[in-house]
Design an enzyme around this catalytic site. Structure first.
Site, PDB file in Angstrom:
ATOM      1  N   CYS A 112       5.620 -82.976  36.840  1.00 42.20           N
ATOM      2  CA  CYS A 112       5.988 -82.807  35.436  1.00 42.20           C
ATOM      3  C   CYS A 112       5.046 -81.803  34.768  1.00 42.20           C
ATOM      4  O   CYS A 112       3.828 -81.868  34.956  1.00 42.20           O
ATOM      5  CB  CYS A 112       5.938 -84.152  34.725  1.00 42.20           C
ATOM      6  SG  CYS A 112       6.309 -83.999  32.976  1.00 42.20           S
ATOM      7  N   HIS A 117      -3.918 -74.256  46.441  1.00 48.16           N
ATOM      8  CA  HIS A 117      -2.934 -73.649  45.531  1.00 48.16           C
ATOM      9  C   HIS A 117      -1.665 -74.487  45.414  1.00 48.16           C
ATOM     10  O   HIS A 117      -0.636 -73.991  44.964  1.00 48.16           O
ATOM     11  CB  HIS A 117      -2.608 -72.214  45.974  1.00 48.16           C
ATOM     12  CG  HIS A 117      -3.773 -71.283  45.825  1.00 48.16           C
ATOM     13  ND1 HIS A 117      -3.789 -69.990  46.278  1.00 48.16           N
ATOM     14  CD2 HIS A 117      -5.001 -71.475  45.257  1.00 48.16           C
ATOM     15  CE1 HIS A 117      -4.956 -69.418  45.999  1.00 48.16           C
ATOM     16  NE2 HIS A 117      -5.709 -70.305  45.397  1.00 48.16           N
ATOM     17  N   ASN A 152      -9.147 -62.136  61.170  1.00 54.31           N
ATOM     18  CA  ASN A 152      -8.266 -61.446  60.215  1.00 54.31           C
ATOM     19  C   ASN A 152      -7.721 -60.164  60.848  1.00 54.31           C
ATOM     20  O   ASN A 152      -8.358 -59.566  61.707  1.00 54.31           O
ATOM     21  CB  ASN A 152      -9.043 -61.093  58.932  1.00 54.31           C
ATOM     22  CG  ASN A 152      -8.136 -61.057  57.718  1.00 54.31           C
ATOM     23  OD1 ASN A 152      -7.631 -62.093  57.296  1.00 54.31           O
ATOM     24  ND2 ASN A 152      -7.895 -59.891  57.171  1.00 54.31           N
ATOM     25  N   ASN A 176      -2.355 -71.459  51.228  1.00 52.87           N
ATOM     26  CA  ASN A 176      -0.909 -71.327  51.415  1.00 52.87           C
ATOM     27  C   ASN A 176      -0.168 -72.505  50.794  1.00 52.87           C
ATOM     28  O   ASN A 176      -0.645 -73.630  50.821  1.00 52.87           O
ATOM     29  CB  ASN A 176      -0.576 -71.233  52.908  1.00 52.87           C
ATOM     30  CG  ASN A 176      -1.207 -69.998  53.536  1.00 52.87           C
ATOM     31  OD1 ASN A 176      -1.610 -69.084  52.814  1.00 52.87           O
ATOM     32  ND2 ASN A 176      -1.301 -69.967  54.844  1.00 52.87           N
TER      33      ASN A 176
HETATM   34  N1  APR Z   1      -3.443 -62.811  61.568  1.00 52.92           N
HETATM   35  C1  APR Z   1      -4.577 -62.738  60.839  1.00 52.92           C
HETATM   36  N2  APR Z   1      -4.653 -62.113  59.642  1.00 52.92           N
HETATM   37  C2  APR Z   1      -3.542 -61.542  59.163  1.00 52.92           C
HETATM   38  C3  APR Z   1      -2.324 -61.567  59.863  1.00 52.92           C
HETATM   39  C4  APR Z   1      -2.289 -62.240  61.123  1.00 52.92           C
HETATM   40  N3  APR Z   1      -1.180 -62.325  61.858  1.00 52.92           N
HETATM   41  N4  APR Z   1      -1.393 -60.910  59.120  1.00 52.92           N
HETATM   42  C5  APR Z   1      -2.007 -60.483  58.009  1.00 52.92           C
HETATM   43  N5  APR Z   1      -3.315 -60.870  58.026  1.00 52.92           N
HETATM   44  C6  APR Z   1      -4.344 -60.670  57.000  1.00 52.92           C
HETATM   45  C7  APR Z   1      -4.145 -59.442  56.135  1.00 52.92           C
HETATM   46  O1  APR Z   1      -4.739 -58.316  56.759  1.00 52.92           O
HETATM   47  C8  APR Z   1      -4.857 -59.844  54.848  1.00 52.92           C
HETATM   48  O2  APR Z   1      -6.241 -59.474  54.896  1.00 52.92           O
HETATM   49  O3  APR Z   1      -4.268 -61.763  56.117  1.00 52.92           O
HETATM   50  C9  APR Z   1      -4.757 -61.374  54.840  1.00 52.92           C
HETATM   51  C10 APR Z   1      -3.815 -61.905  53.781  1.00 52.92           C
HETATM   52  O4  APR Z   1      -4.335 -61.603  52.522  1.00 52.92           O
HETATM   53  P1  APR Z   1      -3.529 -61.900  51.165  1.00 52.92           P
HETATM   54  O5  APR Z   1      -2.117 -61.412  51.307  1.00 52.92           O
HETATM   55  O6  APR Z   1      -4.347 -61.381  50.037  1.00 52.92           O
HETATM   56  O7  APR Z   1      -3.433 -63.489  51.134  1.00 52.92           O
HETATM   57  P2  APR Z   1      -4.471 -64.575  50.635  1.00 52.92           P
HETATM   58  O8  APR Z   1      -5.862 -64.172  50.960  1.00 52.92           O
HETATM   59  O9  APR Z   1      -3.955 -65.878  51.123  1.00 52.92           O
HETATM   60  O10 APR Z   1      -4.256 -64.489  49.067  1.00 52.92           O
HETATM   61  C11 APR Z   1      -4.829 -65.468  48.250  1.00 52.92           C
HETATM   62  O11 APR Z   1      -3.532 -64.717  46.341  1.00 52.92           O
HETATM   63  O12 APR Z   1      -1.360 -63.958  45.966  1.00 52.92           O
HETATM   64  C12 APR Z   1      -2.285 -64.976  45.698  1.00 52.92           C
HETATM   65  O13 APR Z   1      -2.009 -67.286  45.334  1.00 52.92           O
HETATM   66  C13 APR Z   1      -1.753 -66.270  46.271  1.00 52.92           C
HETATM   67  O14 APR Z   1      -2.721 -67.848  47.805  1.00 52.92           O
HETATM   68  C14 APR Z   1      -2.593 -66.479  47.518  1.00 52.92           C
HETATM   69  C15 APR Z   1      -3.912 -65.835  47.117  1.00 52.92           C
END
Ligand code: APR
Length: 245
Positions: A127, A119, A213, A102
Site C-alpha cells: 500500500c 531495492h 564484473n 535486483n
Molecule cells: N556478468 C558480470 N557482470 C556483468 C554482466 C555479466 N554477464 N553483464 C553486465 N555486467 C556488468 C556491467 O558491465 C555493469 O558494470 O554489470 C554491471 C551492471 O551495472 P548497472 O546496470 O549499473 O546495474 P546495478 O549496479 O545493479 O545498478 C544499481 O541502479 O538503475 C538502478 O535501481 C537500479 O538496482 C539498480 C541500481
C-alpha cells in the site's frame, strides 16, 4: 579459469561471506537493466516519469503498466548459472548473506534463502499509504488496485528513485559487510549509493574483497581479486575450484 590459491584458501576456511549482486547477474537470464528495458512504447518516458513517488502521484496507471510489463518479463526469465552458484555457496558457507539490488526475484527461484532485497521486488506490491503488503491484486484493469485495509492505492514494492532504502535491510547489509571475511561484488557498476559503499565498508573492516564484473568499475582498483567476465561462467568455476561442486 585459474583462481589464485590464496583466494581458494580464504574461501575454504571462510565461515562468514557476503555477496552484493546487481543487474549484471541477471543479464545472462535475458533481463535488462531499468534503462535498457525502456524500449518501444516505454522509450518516450524518462526514468523519473516511471519510477518516482512523483510519477505515481501524477499518473499511477502509467506506473502500474510499466511495472506490469517488467513483472511479466521477469516472470518469463529463468535463473542462470551465476544465480545457482550463489545458492550453492549459501548451502556450503555457515553464514552467507546475499545482498541484491535486483528486483527480479531470480535469486530466490535459484534457491538462495538469506536474501536482502535492497531495492525491493517487482513481484510484490504494498500500500502506498499504510505500507501493508498485498498477496493478491487485480492487474490490467482500468480501476487501480486498492489496499484492503485502508483503501490507499497499492504500488509496486520496489525502491523508486528519490526514495530511501528500507532501513532493516540496509542495516543488515551493512552488518554483513562489517562482519564478513570475504565480500563479493558481482555484476554491479558500483555507482549507485548506498549499495556501492558496502564493498568499501567490508574492506575497511578487514574482509577480502572479490569483484566479478564484465568491465572495470570504481571498485576494481580497491578489490583484492578481480575477475572480468560473465558471472554465469566465473562463479560456477569458482565454486568448483574451491569446493569441487
Ligand atoms: N556478468 C558480470 N557482470 C556483468 C554482466 C555479466 N554477464 N553483464 C553486465 N555486467 C556488468 C556491467 O558491465 C555493469 O558494470 O554489470 C554491471 C551492471 O551495472 P548497472 O546496470 O549499473 O546495474 P546495478 O549496479 O545493479 O545498478 C544499481 O541502479 O538503475 C538502478 O535501481 C537500479 O538496482 C539498480 C541500481
Amino acid at each position: 579459469m585459474d583462481f589464485h590459491p590464496d583466494l581458494i584458501r580464504f574461501l575454504k576456511k571462510a565461515t562468514r561471506v557476503a555477496a552484493l549482486t546487481g543487474a549484471g547477474v541477471s543479464q545472462e537470464s535475458g533481463l535488462r537493466t531499468f534503462r535498457d528495458a525502456q524500449t518501444g512504447f516505454w522509450q518516450q518516458y524518462r526514468p523519473e516519469d516511471l519510477a518516482t513517488p512523483r510519477a505515481f502521484a501524477r499518473d499511477p496507471k502509467l506506473v502500474w503498466d510499466w511495472y506490469a510489463y517488467r513483472r511479466e518479463t521477469a516472470k518469463g526469465a529463468h535463473p542462470n548459472a551465476g544465480h545457482y552458484a550463489l545458492a550453492a555457496m549459501e548451502k556450503i558457507i555457515p553464514e552467507f548473506t546475499l545482498i541484491t539490488q535486483n528486483v527480479d526475484g531470480l535469486h530466490r527461484v535459484a534457491g538462495s534463502q538469506n536474501i536482502l532485497e535492497l531495492h525491493g521486488s517487482i513481484l510484490k506490491v504494498r500500500c502506498s499509504e499504510c505500507g501493508t503488503y498485498a498477496d493478491e491484486w487485480d492487474e490490467g484493469l482500468d480501476v487501480l488496485p486498492r489496499c484492503s485495509k485502508c483503501n490507499g492505492y497499492l504500488r509496486p514494492a520496489v525502491v523508486w528513485f528519490e526514495e530511501s532504502l528500507p532501513r532493516p535491510q540496509l542495516d543488515a547489509a551493512v552488518n554483513a559487510a562489517q562482519t564478513c571475511q570475504v565480500f563479493f561484488s558481482i555484476g554491479t557498476s558500483g555507482v549507485v549509493h548506498p549499495a556501492s559503499a558496502l564493498a568499501h565498508t567490508a574492506k575497511a573492516a578487514g574482509a577480502v574483497v572479490v569483484e566479478v564484473n564484465a568491465e572495470p568499475t570504481p571498485l576494481t582498483a580497491k578489490a583484492d581479486f578481480v575477475f572480468h567476465g560473465r558471472s554465469g561462467e566465473i562463479l560456477p568455476g569458482l565454486v568448483q575450484a574451491v569446493w569441487g561442486e
